[in-house]
Write an enzyme that holds these catalytic residues in place. Structure first.
Site, PDB file in Angstrom:
ATOM      1  CB  CYS A 106      -1.141  -0.052   1.105  1.00  0.00           C
ATOM      2  SG  CYS A 106      -2.378   1.034   1.096  1.00  0.00           S
ATOM      3  CG  HIS A 155      -3.172  -3.506   3.347  1.00  0.00           C
ATOM      4  ND1 HIS A 155      -2.312  -3.253   4.257  1.00  0.00           N
ATOM      5  CD2 HIS A 155      -3.772  -2.540   2.877  1.00  0.00           C
ATOM      6  CE1 HIS A 155      -2.298  -1.952   4.328  1.00  0.00           C
ATOM      7  NE2 HIS A 155      -3.157  -1.329   3.337  1.00  0.00           N
ATOM      8  CD  GLU A 176      -0.960  -6.548   5.272  1.00  0.00           C
ATOM      9  OE1 GLU A 176      -1.086  -5.412   5.703  1.00  0.00           O
ATOM     10  OE2 GLU A 176      -0.861  -6.854   4.096  1.00  0.00           O
TER      11      GLU A 176
END
Length: 141
Positions: free
Chosen positions: A28, A122, A124
């Site tokens: 990001c 993102h 994750e």
């Protein structure tokens, strides 16, 4: 307001990683800073990439065939996202490796720099961990 101390610290980390040739994943804001570190520019505000203020949404990204990103995620994929800035002009040596349906650059890479990937979303935060696994494999040699 700009976070100048954070920018300086993170730009120094990017420069050090690139100089050392170690695998680098910008997530990001990290992708945006990677682009800026290499002389690129940003669109300061885009619409349609944050469904609700303060809440992660999702949209699909399409990989560029033959790219590092496509080697990790070869098909169109839904990604968890929340951002209002995006790449405008690519930094020196960077190439786009994935796009949103509206043409927004969603991933960048540095083909001459080893394993260097930036993603606008993102990885994750979602269930698809292939980008994170790609970084771990690259870091493991």
């Amino acid at each position: 307001p700009p976070a100048r101390a954070r920018d300086a610290w993170e730009l120094a980390l990017i420069d050090a990683a690139l100089a050392a040739g170690i695998p680098l994943l910008g997530i990001c804001r990290g992708m945006q800073l990677l682009n800026v570190a290499l002389g690129g520019t940003l669109v300061q505000h885009i619409d349609g990439h944050a469904e609700v203020v303060g809440v992660f949404g999702s949209h699909t990204v399409k990989p560029v065939p033959g790219s590092l990103y496509a080697g990790v995620v070869p098909e169109e994929a839904s990604v968890p996202t929340y951002h209002h800035q995006a790449v405008e002009r690519l930094g020196e040596g960077l190439v786009a490796s994935a796009y949103a349906g509206d043409g927004t650059v969603e991933a960048v890479e540095l083909p001459s720099g080893g394993w260097v990937l930036g993603v606008q979303w993102h990885p994750e935060m979602g269930e698809d961990l292939r980008v994170m696994r790609g970084l771990v494999r690259a870091a493991g040699g």
